[in-house]
Design a protein around this motif. Structure first.
Motif: not given
Length: 315
Positions: A135-140, A148-156, A282-292
């Motif tokens: 598994v790899s991760f499509h994420g920030p 870059g200061g993206k919204q909190a869900p990105t980091e979480a 998920s992608g070029h957006c804010d937030p950018n959520l991680t997907l497995p």
């Protein structure tokens, strides 16, 4: 619609979890970017991690972050180094596909660990998915997203996924501020594969092309008008890559009118009678959520839910 059977043999292996006070390796397999190294190291230290910056991060060779050999050496070095607990990419741009036929996949298989990125990094996700089997991760990425200061869900979402706080059976959270859209209802289960649509199409006909038999396809893109999205999807259709799909999860398609996009998605996927869910952040957006990528998931497009159906990391 009844749930479709699971393609268990296609699910990919979990990787070791990111441990507390671990070491995160930063590599630049694609394009260059200016980086405030002190800011980056301090950001990681404030979250309990040490950042190890590989040589290619500080280089530039035109539109590439260093030569192919430098970027390849960094990729291999980050996987081979037993002290590195996870690998994060600096940015996308272009350059990852130039490395594919030079990668030592046996080295990667011997040293699986979380590998995170998106956009041009999709080429590496596809190659890892096909030739390394974990598994790899499509994420920030570090520069545009985490620093870059993206919204909190990105980091979480990033840390929760890599630390193993999202387990098999968990719903992947999606912020209510960004409603999802059911393009085609239904429930399906299979490995989640894909990433940037342009990169997926660019690898067709190569040993690194996407395997779509029995999978949930994830796609996102940026700076592509609607007619080009149409052309890319038609390319996948003509290449036979839509026939075996179990479902489709559509991430951010930046710059395209969402209503028009959903109409195109319905036109393309309705004949396949599979669930399609659009608007996942998920992608070029804010937030950018991680997907497995490569992990077994259950997509319920009618309920607008995505559920993890396997553990993606182990402790």
């Amino acid at each position: 619609m009844p749930i479709q059977p699971t393609a268990a043999l296609h699910a990919h292996l979990p990787v070791p979890a990111l441990t507390a006070e671990g070491v995160i390796g930063l590599i630049a397999p694609a394009g260059p970017a200016a980086l405030d190294t002190e800011k980056a190291c301090q950001w990681m230290r404030s979250r309990g991690y040490t950042l190890r910056i590989f040589p290619g991060v500080g280089q530039q060779d035109g539109y590439l972050a260093g030569s192919d050999q430098v970027r390849l050496d960094d990729l291999h070095g980050a996987f081979a180094d037993s002290e590195i607990d996870a690998i994060v990419c600096l940015r996308g741009g272009y350059g990852s596909p130039r490395l594919l036929d030079k990668i030592d996949f046996e080295l990667l298989r011997r040293n699986p660990k979380p590998f995170v990125g998106y956009s041009d990094i999709t080429a590496l996700h596809l190659a890892i998915n096909r030739h390394a089997g974990f598994v790899s991760f499509h994420g920030p990425m570090l520069n545009a997203d985490l620093l870059g200061g993206k919204q909190a869900p990105t980091e979480a979402a990033f840390f929760n996924m890599l630390r193993g706080q999202v387990k098999s059976g968990s719903l992947l959270p999606h912020p209510v501020a960004f409603p999802l859209t059911t393009v085609e209802p239904g429930i399906a289960q299979g490995p989640l594969v894909g990433g940037n649509l342009s990169l997926i199409a660019s690898t067709l006909g190569t040993p690194y092309e996407i395997n779509t038999g029995g999978v949930i396809l994830f796609i996102e893109d940026v700076n592509e008008p609607l007619y080009r999205i149409d052309r890319l999807l038609n390319h996948l259709r003509l290449a036979g890559k839509l026939e075996g799909l179990r479902g489709v999860l559509v991430g951010d398609v930046a710059g395209v009118d969402f209503t028009a996009l959903c109409a195109l998605l319905k036109q393309v996927f309705e004949p396949l009678r599979i669930p399609v869910l659009a608007g996942w952040r998920s992608g070029h957006c804010d937030p950018n959520l991680t997907l497995p990528i490569g992990a077994l998931v259950k997509l319920d497009a009618g309920a607008r839910e995505l559920t993890l159906a396997q553990d993606v990391v182990f402790k």
